[in-house]
Design an enzyme around this catalytic site. Structure first.
Site, mmCIF file in Angstrom:
data_model
loop_
_atom_site.group_PDB
_atom_site.id
_atom_site.type_symbol
_atom_site.label_atom_id
_atom_site.label_comp_id
_atom_site.label_asym_id
_atom_site.label_seq_id
_atom_site.Cartn_x
_atom_site.Cartn_y
_atom_site.Cartn_z
ATOM 1 N N LYS A 1 0.982 -1.086 0.020
ATOM 2 C CA LYS A 1 -0.035 0.085 0.093
ATOM 3 C C LYS A 1 0.856 1.163 0.061
ATOM 4 C CE LYS A 1 -1.785 2.502 2.926
ATOM 5 N NZ LYS A 1 -1.628 3.818 2.241
ATOM 6 N N GLY B 1 6.718 5.019 8.429
ATOM 7 C CA GLY B 1 5.928 6.223 8.409
ATOM 8 C C GLY B 1 6.014 6.915 9.791
ATOM 9 N N SER B 2 5.160 7.480 10.266
ATOM 10 C CA SER B 2 5.058 8.308 11.317
ATOM 11 C C SER B 2 5.237 7.388 12.878
ATOM 12 C CB SER B 2 3.847 9.237 11.737
ATOM 13 O OG SER B 2 2.871 8.412 11.716
ATOM 14 N N THR B 3 5.730 7.793 14.028
ATOM 15 C CA THR B 3 5.785 7.140 15.014
ATOM 16 C C THR B 3 4.303 6.864 15.647
ATOM 17 O OG1 THR B 3 7.966 7.846 15.425
ATOM 18 C CG2 THR B 3 6.645 7.240 17.328
ATOM 19 N N GLY C 1 2.927 4.133 13.728
ATOM 20 C CA GLY C 1 3.903 2.653 14.171
ATOM 21 C C GLY C 1 3.582 2.178 15.404
ATOM 22 N N GLU D 1 9.862 1.492 10.451
ATOM 23 C CA GLU D 1 10.771 2.396 10.323
ATOM 24 C C GLU D 1 10.202 3.686 10.535
ATOM 25 O OE1 GLU D 1 14.047 1.716 9.695
ATOM 26 O OE2 GLU D 1 13.802 -0.445 9.037
ATOM 27 N N CYS E 1 13.335 11.183 6.863
ATOM 28 C CA CYS E 1 13.133 10.782 8.268
ATOM 29 C C CYS E 1 14.546 10.875 9.031
ATOM 30 C CB CYS E 1 12.921 9.015 8.172
ATOM 31 S SG CYS E 1 13.728 8.230 7.141
ATOM 32 N N GLU F 1 9.428 15.970 15.641
ATOM 33 C CA GLU F 1 9.908 15.872 14.140
ATOM 34 C C GLU F 1 9.247 16.630 13.293
ATOM 35 O OE1 GLU F 1 8.641 12.503 11.816
ATOM 36 O OE2 GLU F 1 10.703 12.327 11.093
#
Ligand code: NAD
Length: 483
Positions: free
Chosen positions: A173, A225-227, A230, A247, A281, A380
């Site tokens: 995706k 993607g984002s924390t 995640g 990641e 990132c 971030e």
């Protein structure tokens, strides 16, 4: 053709006419197409196709050499479409055309490197400790892979190709901002002879992603993607014992020591802070500068920010494009406001450039006199914003660098090799650069702490697509494995 709503399921492009979403070009702010918002049924069909291909199809029964040959054929087919792919990526997410074409070419070369790595990685090991044993690697199964928008082609290759080489099947995706360019890779693999169902693509947003990672037919999830997302994915996979690789985000520190070479700092941090408009990132967005040369470092940073040519990303002279979306620009502008409010000094940038009139541009921005407790130094931003934090001595710099929720990347700038390695070993991150900003996609890449779990790339990335099986041998079977 690539910009129509389609899913790739069981070896076929399937068109969709409803449940669509718009894809907007960040430099023109115009719609470049519509993509399909895959439903629960679409995700289920894709995962079932992947499952069938894995259980009953020929793919995982081929030798590694046969799979590698197909990937090499596909790399050639993909490589000749690098210009078209680059153009589409620029239209989707705004990275300048010279960069996007270079990255598409690099992605084709990376496919070849993955094939070579697979050929040279033994999948069976004979051991004698405690008795004769074969430790064999078997493909993990059906892999779901979910990407963000900031490096679409390279990310897709990194998630799909090693999984295929391992004998897995994949449901991929892409991000909703970049749903189209994947078609070039899919077509290259299909024309090279990839059997139906081994690779499937569903487009959509968060809900499609949620359905995919929770599907019981998925054995492994690879997410970049984002924390925040995640964390949700890690929890969902944990409760089902699904293998998961995450990641995630970062707030990486570049430590400038007093003996740093100014040219290396300027060049390394121009790339480290502003490449891809800071939507990276591993960006070195926290610059730690010694008080004794603090003003010099701030002026080097101003020069690093000033060297970019902002403008139409389809112009080959442009080196910095817009941010990916209006939402992303609002997020970055909000952080710039927070920096000013907290008392950090705006050295340059901080606003929208006058030219071009259209597009979600933001100037490369440098804040000085920040401290590590400010939100602009802790969170971030994912935009072209660097924060320069002063430190007292190298001990203090190491402490500040490690005082972060994240642990993805880091860097040190110094002319002393021993100091460089000593600092590198003391920073808690998954990757680190010396006197530069390096992203090497042939070696392990990933983070510690809230930057994720596991490693992409390199031998370790490839091996993550296998399960280990230990076969305790007897006198009859041991000679089949013994060297
Ligand atoms: P995001 O987390 O919002 O979305 C990433 C992907 O996940 C998209 O495809 C999205 O549709 C999907 N998604 C969103 N919510 C989901 C959910 N609940 N379940 C399943 N899938 C879901 O991130 P983004 O804004 O697209 O990308 C920026 C982030 O990605 C930054 O934080 C950046 O640091 C990170 N990133 C990390 C790396 C790395 O290798 N560590 C590389 C690039 C980007």
């Amino acid at each position: 053709m690539q910009r129509t709503p389609r899913l790739f399921i069981d070896g076929q492009w399937v068109s969709r006419t409803d449940h669509l979403f718009d894809v907007i070009c960040p430099s023109t702010e115009e719609r470049i197409g519509q993509a399909a918002d895959a439903s629960e049924e679409d995700v289920d069909t894709a995962v079932r196709a992947a499952r069938r291909a894995f259980e009953d199809g020929p793919w995982r029964r081929l030798s590694v050499g046969e799979r590698a040959e197909l990937i090499e054929r596909a790399a050639e087919l993909f490589g000749v479409r690098a210009e078209q792919t680059g153009w589409l990526v620029t239209a989707e997410m705004g990275v300048p055309i010279s960069t996007s074409v270079m990255l598409a070419r690099r992605a084709a070369n990376t496919m070849i490197a993955w094939a070579e790595l697979a050929r040279s990685t033994p999948l069976t090991e004979f051991r004698t400790a405690g008795g004769p044993t074969a430790v064999v690697r078997e493909p993990v199964g059906v892999c779901a892979a979910i990407s963000p928008w900031n490096g679409p082609v390279g990310m897709a290759v990194g998630k799909i190709v090693p999984a295929l080489l391992a004998g897995c099947s994949v449901v991929y995706k892409p991000a909703p901002e970049t749903p189209f360019d994947i078609a070039f890779l899919v077509d290259a693999l299909r024309e090279a002879g990839l059997p139906a169902g081994v690779l499937n693509v569903v487009t959509g947003g968060a809900e499609t992603g949620r359905l995919l990672i929770r599907h019981p037919g998925v054995d492994k999830v690879g997410f970049t993607g984002s924390t925040a997302v995640g964390r949700e994915i890690g929890a969902a996979c944990g409760s089902e014992f699904k293998r998961v690789q995450l990641e995630l985000g970062g707030k990486s520190a570049a430590i400038v020591l007093e003996d740093a070479e100014p040219d290396q700092v300027r060049a390394g941090l121009a790339m480290g802070c502003f490449f891809n408009s800071g939507q990276v990132c591993a960006a070195l967005s926290r610059v730690l500068a010694p008080r004794r040369i603090y003003d010099e470092v701030v002026s080097w940073m101003e020069q690093a920010a000033g060297g970019w040519v902002l403008g139409d990303p389809f112009d080959s002279a442009t080196t910095l494009g817009p941010l990916v979306s209006e939402r992303q620009r609002m997020r970055v502008e909000n952080y710039i406001g927070l920096g000013v409010e907290a008392g950090a000094r705006l050295v340059c940038g901080g606003g929208r450039p006058e030219q071009p009139g259209k597009g979600w541009f933001i100037e490369p921005t440098v804040f000085a006199d920040a401290d590590n407790t400010m939100r602009i130094a802790r969170e971030e931003i994912f935009g072209p914003v660097a924060v320069v934090v002063p430190y007292d001595d190298p001990e203090d710099a190491v402490r500040i660098a490690n005082d972060s929720e994240y642990g993805l990347h880091g860097a040190v700038f110094t002319s002393d090799p021993e100091k460089a390695i000593s600092v590198a070993r003391r920073i808690r991150t998954g990757t680190f650069s010396i006197n530069n900003f390096v992203y090497n996609n042939r070696v392990p890449f990933g983070g510690v702490k809230s930057s994720g779990i596991g490693r992409d790339s390199g031998k370790e990335g490839y091996e993550s697509f296998f399960e280990l099986k230990t076969i305790n041998l007897d006198a009859g079977t041991a000679p089949l494995f013994a060297p």
